[in-house]
Design a protein around this motif. Structure first.
Motif, PDB file in Angstrom:
ATOM      1  N   LEU A  26     168.319  18.219 -22.411  1.00  0.00           N
ATOM      2  CA  LEU A  26     167.219  17.536 -21.753  1.00  0.00           C
ATOM      3  C   LEU A  26     166.381  16.747 -22.752  1.00  0.00           C
ATOM      4  O   LEU A  26     166.083  17.237 -23.841  1.00  0.00           O
ATOM      5  CB  LEU A  26     166.302  18.556 -21.059  1.00  0.00           C
ATOM      6  CG  LEU A  26     166.944  19.517 -20.055  1.00  0.00           C
ATOM      7  CD1 LEU A  26     165.886  20.473 -19.514  1.00  0.00           C
ATOM      8  CD2 LEU A  26     167.622  18.764 -18.919  1.00  0.00           C
ATOM      9  N   LEU A  28     162.672  15.379 -23.093  1.00  0.00           N
ATOM     10  CA  LEU A  28     161.381  15.693 -22.484  1.00  0.00           C
ATOM     11  C   LEU A  28     160.333  14.674 -22.914  1.00  0.00           C
ATOM     12  O   LEU A  28     160.120  14.443 -24.105  1.00  0.00           O
ATOM     13  CB  LEU A  28     160.977  17.105 -22.905  1.00  0.00           C
ATOM     14  CG  LEU A  28     159.719  17.731 -22.303  1.00  0.00           C
ATOM     15  CD1 LEU A  28     159.810  17.784 -20.785  1.00  0.00           C
ATOM     16  CD2 LEU A  28     159.513  19.126 -22.885  1.00  0.00           C
ATOM     17  N   PRO A  30     156.491  14.275 -22.294  1.00  0.00           N
ATOM     18  CA  PRO A  30     155.196  14.683 -21.733  1.00  0.00           C
ATOM     19  C   PRO A  30     154.207  13.522 -21.782  1.00  0.00           C
ATOM     20  O   PRO A  30     153.942  12.955 -22.843  1.00  0.00           O
ATOM     21  CB  PRO A  30     154.755  15.825 -22.654  1.00  0.00           C
ATOM     22  CG  PRO A  30     155.435  15.545 -23.956  1.00  0.00           C
ATOM     23  CD  PRO A  30     156.707  14.816 -23.645  1.00  0.00           C
ATOM     24  N   THR A  64     155.060  14.066 -16.363  1.00  0.00           N
ATOM     25  CA  THR A  64     156.113  14.400 -17.318  1.00  0.00           C
ATOM     26  C   THR A  64     157.408  13.762 -16.844  1.00  0.00           C
ATOM     27  O   THR A  64     157.698  13.757 -15.642  1.00  0.00           O
ATOM     28  CB  THR A  64     156.315  15.927 -17.434  1.00  0.00           C
ATOM     29  OG1 THR A  64     155.078  16.534 -17.775  1.00  0.00           O
ATOM     30  CG2 THR A  64     157.359  16.264 -18.495  1.00  0.00           C
ATOM     31  N   VAL A  66     161.684  13.625 -17.507  1.00  0.00           N
ATOM     32  CA  VAL A  66     162.829  14.328 -18.079  1.00  0.00           C
ATOM     33  C   VAL A  66     164.090  13.515 -17.819  1.00  0.00           C
ATOM     34  O   VAL A  66     164.297  13.017 -16.701  1.00  0.00           O
ATOM     35  CB  VAL A  66     162.993  15.742 -17.473  1.00  0.00           C
ATOM     36  CG1 VAL A  66     164.288  16.395 -17.976  1.00  0.00           C
ATOM     37  CG2 VAL A  66     161.802  16.628 -17.815  1.00  0.00           C
ATOM     38  N   ASN A  68     168.082  14.162 -17.969  1.00  0.00           N
ATOM     39  CA  ASN A  68     169.150  15.159 -18.093  1.00  0.00           C
ATOM     40  C   ASN A  68     170.389  14.452 -18.634  1.00  0.00           C
ATOM     41  O   ASN A  68     171.064  13.723 -17.896  1.00  0.00           O
ATOM     42  CB  ASN A  68     169.420  15.794 -16.726  1.00  0.00           C
ATOM     43  CG  ASN A  68     170.424  16.922 -16.795  1.00  0.00           C
ATOM     44  OD1 ASN A  68     171.274  16.963 -17.696  1.00  0.00           O
ATOM     45  ND2 ASN A  68     170.363  17.835 -15.828  1.00  0.00           N
ATOM     46  N   LEU A 113     159.566  21.849 -12.924  1.00  0.00           N
ATOM     47  CA  LEU A 113     159.708  21.504 -14.343  1.00  0.00           C
ATOM     48  C   LEU A 113     159.755  22.762 -15.201  1.00  0.00           C
ATOM     49  O   LEU A 113     160.615  22.890 -16.089  1.00  0.00           O
ATOM     50  CB  LEU A 113     158.551  20.604 -14.771  1.00  0.00           C
ATOM     51  CG  LEU A 113     158.408  20.309 -16.265  1.00  0.00           C
ATOM     52  CD1 LEU A 113     159.620  19.552 -16.788  1.00  0.00           C
ATOM     53  CD2 LEU A 113     157.128  19.516 -16.536  1.00  0.00           C
ATOM     54  N   ILE A 117     163.035  23.942 -17.557  1.00  0.00           N
ATOM     55  CA  ILE A 117     162.996  24.178 -19.001  1.00  0.00           C
ATOM     56  C   ILE A 117     163.365  25.631 -19.322  1.00  0.00           C
ATOM     57  O   ILE A 117     164.099  25.905 -20.282  1.00  0.00           O
ATOM     58  CB  ILE A 117     161.606  23.813 -19.554  1.00  0.00           C
ATOM     59  CG1 ILE A 117     161.391  22.302 -19.435  1.00  0.00           C
ATOM     60  CG2 ILE A 117     161.462  24.258 -21.007  1.00  0.00           C
ATOM     61  CD1 ILE A 117     159.998  21.838 -19.795  1.00  0.00           C
ATOM     62  N   ILE A 127     166.852  21.130 -25.908  1.00  0.00           N
ATOM     63  CA  ILE A 127     165.697  20.402 -25.375  1.00  0.00           C
ATOM     64  C   ILE A 127     165.179  19.522 -26.497  1.00  0.00           C
ATOM     65  O   ILE A 127     164.855  20.009 -27.576  1.00  0.00           O
ATOM     66  CB  ILE A 127     164.607  21.368 -24.887  1.00  0.00           C
ATOM     67  CG1 ILE A 127     165.147  22.265 -23.771  1.00  0.00           C
ATOM     68  CG2 ILE A 127     163.379  20.592 -24.406  1.00  0.00           C
ATOM     69  CD1 ILE A 127     164.198  23.381 -23.383  1.00  0.00           C
ATOM     70  N   ILE A 129     162.508  16.657 -27.994  1.00  0.00           N
ATOM     71  CA  ILE A 129     161.213  15.999 -27.861  1.00  0.00           C
ATOM     72  C   ILE A 129     161.018  15.023 -29.015  1.00  0.00           C
ATOM     73  O   ILE A 129     161.725  15.085 -30.022  1.00  0.00           O
ATOM     74  CB  ILE A 129     160.038  17.004 -27.815  1.00  0.00           C
ATOM     75  CG1 ILE A 129     159.885  17.729 -29.160  1.00  0.00           C
ATOM     76  CG2 ILE A 129     160.183  17.970 -26.657  1.00  0.00           C
ATOM     77  CD1 ILE A 129     158.601  18.563 -29.259  1.00  0.00           C
ATOM     78  N   LEU A 141     153.074  21.492 -24.608  1.00  0.00           N
ATOM     79  CA  LEU A 141     154.448  21.830 -24.951  1.00  0.00           C
ATOM     80  C   LEU A 141     154.592  23.310 -25.281  1.00  0.00           C
ATOM     81  O   LEU A 141     155.635  23.914 -25.007  1.00  0.00           O
ATOM     82  CB  LEU A 141     154.921  20.957 -26.124  1.00  0.00           C
ATOM     83  CG  LEU A 141     155.193  19.499 -25.752  1.00  0.00           C
ATOM     84  CD1 LEU A 141     155.316  18.636 -27.001  1.00  0.00           C
ATOM     85  CD2 LEU A 141     156.468  19.387 -24.906  1.00  0.00           C
ATOM     86  N   LEU A 144     155.031  24.728 -21.835  1.00  0.00           N
ATOM     87  CA  LEU A 144     156.302  24.370 -21.195  1.00  0.00           C
ATOM     88  C   LEU A 144     157.492  25.015 -21.895  1.00  0.00           C
ATOM     89  O   LEU A 144     158.434  25.488 -21.243  1.00  0.00           O
ATOM     90  CB  LEU A 144     156.476  22.848 -21.184  1.00  0.00           C
ATOM     91  CG  LEU A 144     155.602  22.050 -20.210  1.00  0.00           C
ATOM     92  CD1 LEU A 144     155.824  20.551 -20.418  1.00  0.00           C
ATOM     93  CD2 LEU A 144     155.907  22.429 -18.765  1.00  0.00           C
TER      94      LEU A 144
END
Length: 475
Positions: A26, A28, A30, A64, A66, A68, A113, A117, A127, A129, A141, A144
């Motif tokens: 993913l 991410l 934010p 947010t 995302v 995939n 969400l 996660i 994941i 970022i 974060l 999350l």
């Protein structure tokens, strides 16, 4: 916002580039939250994260995004709104409508969400970022990702950074049009400021004109404007001085377009309307350096070469004035010119005024072919790598006489074989000059963006004299 298709294509391109690298999991994004100034309901003006803007477009808090990578789909998440939110801030579109506006395939609430996660972590799906530069984003974060404060950085993904930089660096036609829109506001800012510049005016008065021009245009500043009669202070945000005849006023300012693309322009004016002989001599050197550096801008040209072109012209000009001595190449190789030109030539421009600097300056301005120099005057160069078609960069050489720095170099004997310190001291009250424009790298060369704001000596003096004549007639 741009069209939904624009954001969908950007996310599709990012997904394809990362899956080609073999990345999974993913991505991410934010979005920003409101940032309280001194209590919760009195917040700073909201500004969305630029990478969220680039890939999802929406410009309000509580969001947010995302992507995939495994499914090739994007999600849009909204923390939702209450009746109190509607009462105080007005109704907003539904999450379904907001997802459609940015072309997201799916949308969900915060609980979806959080579960997404948690499931990714449970199954050890990566994941990814981007670097975190705000404390409130870091704390979001932490919640999350269900991790410690410093553990957040372990999710920062270098491949993710590199591919975001690769995409955001190349500006589309619609992005260039946004920068041009911001530059229209810049033109008005400088026209109004130049007309008001005269002995007896204060820096604060001129700064207020910049801000009022922004407000009337429905724009905001892309950074805190510099408006100073003491141009030797590179980032001087104090506006407390009265301008006198013989001073120069240096203004470095920018606007944001409707979709938050930045402009960044610098001009230096004589307060009296006419340059003194000494000012004219130094201004001519800086303008020549800027024009030569701009003329060199083209695809595949390392930007550091443009910087060195400007450095050599400044060194040559100062040698002609007796401030420097010796062979120009030797002067520049030794870094003696950096006493008077201590910063880099420019930087990338886009959604951020120093575009993507929050992702890591060395990812943006450097690559595997060139590393940052440790030399004074070069280590501050934000962009050194080869230019590419679609880049938008600033070109902003300057020449400054910083008394404290000159005194230090003289006391330490730094570059003493190339610097006539006694002559340099004759400029100790001079201040500084910087000239900056925004340049688009085209297929065959470059184009200076925006309506031409006066920067030749004749153009500046002519405009200022015309303004003073109009003022005299009005009085």
């Amino acid at each position: 916002m741009f069209s939904a298709a624009t954001y969908a294509e950007r996310r599709k391109a990012l997904c394809a580039r990362l899956t080609e690298r073999g990345e999974k999991g993913l991505l991410l994004f934010p979005g920003h939250a409101s940032s309280p100034m001194n209590y919760t309901d009195n917040a700073y003006p909201f500004r969305q994260d630029s990478s969220f803007l680039y890939f999802f477009g929406h410009d309000h808090e509580g969001l947010t995004g995302v992507i995939n990578l495994d499914a090739g789909e994007s999600w849009y998440f909204d923390q939702g709104f209450s009746m109190d939110d509607i009462i105080w801030s007005g109704a907003t579109a539904t999450p379904e409508e907001l997802a459609a506006r940015c072309g997201a395939e799916k949308y969900g609430e915060e609980k979806t969400l959080v579960q997404m996660i948690a499931d990714a972590k449970k199954t050890q799906r990566p994941i990814h970022i981007l670097p975190v530069y705000r404390a409130d984003s870091r704390m979001r974060l932490v919640q999350l990702l269900d991790c410690g404060v410093m553990e957040v950085d372990t999710f920062v993904s270098t491949p993710f950074i590199k591919e975001v930089v690769a995409l955001r660096s190349i500006k589309s036609i619609e992005e260039v049009m946004e920068i041009e829109q911001a530059l229209e506001t810049s033109y008005a800012m400088y026209a109004n400021a130049l007309s008001a510049t005269r002995p007896g005016a204060s820096e604060r008065q001129i700064a207020s004109i910049l801000h009022s021009t922004l407000a009337l245009a429905g724009s905001t500043a892309s950074f805190t404007p510099i408006c100073t009669g003491r141009g030797q202070i590179l980032h001087n945000h104090e506006y407390s001085h009265i301008l006198h005849s013989g001073d120069m006023l240096l203004i470095d300012s920018g606007a944001e377009s409707e979709n938050h693309y930045a402009s960044d322009i610098t001009r230096t004016f004589p307060v009296s309307g006419t340059f003194t002989d000494q000012q004219r001599a130094v201004y001519t050197i800086v303008l020549a350096a800027q024009e030569a550096a701009i003329s060199k801008c083209a695809p595949d040209v390392p930007f550091i070469d443009c910087h060195m072109t400007a450095a050599k012209i400044i060194a040559s000009g100062l040698r002609d004035l007796g401030v420097l001595k010796g062979n120009v190449d030797d002067i520049v190789d030794a870094g003696a010119h950096a006493l008077f030109f201590p910063h880099g030539l420019g930087h990338m421009l886009g959604l951020d005024v120093h575009d993507m600097e929050g992702l890591g300056e060395d990812f943006v301005g450097y690559d595997s072919t060139i590393t940052r120099s440790e030399k004074f005057g070069l280590r501050g160069l934000r962009l050194a790598r080869k230019l590419q078609r679609g880049f938008v960069v600033t070109v902003e050489p300057g020449c400054y006489f910083i008394s404290a720095l000159m005194e230090q170099w003289e006391a330490e004997g730094t570059c003493k074989e190339f610097i006539n310190f006694d002559t340099a001291k004759q400029f100790s009250e001079f201040g500084g000059i910087r000239i900056e424009d925004n340049v688009y790298i085209s297929r065959d060369g470059h184009r200076v963006l925006g309506q031409q704001i006066p920067k030749t000596i004749a153009g500046i003096e002519g405009r200022m004299h015309a303004s003073s004549q109009r003022l005299f007639q009005c009085n």
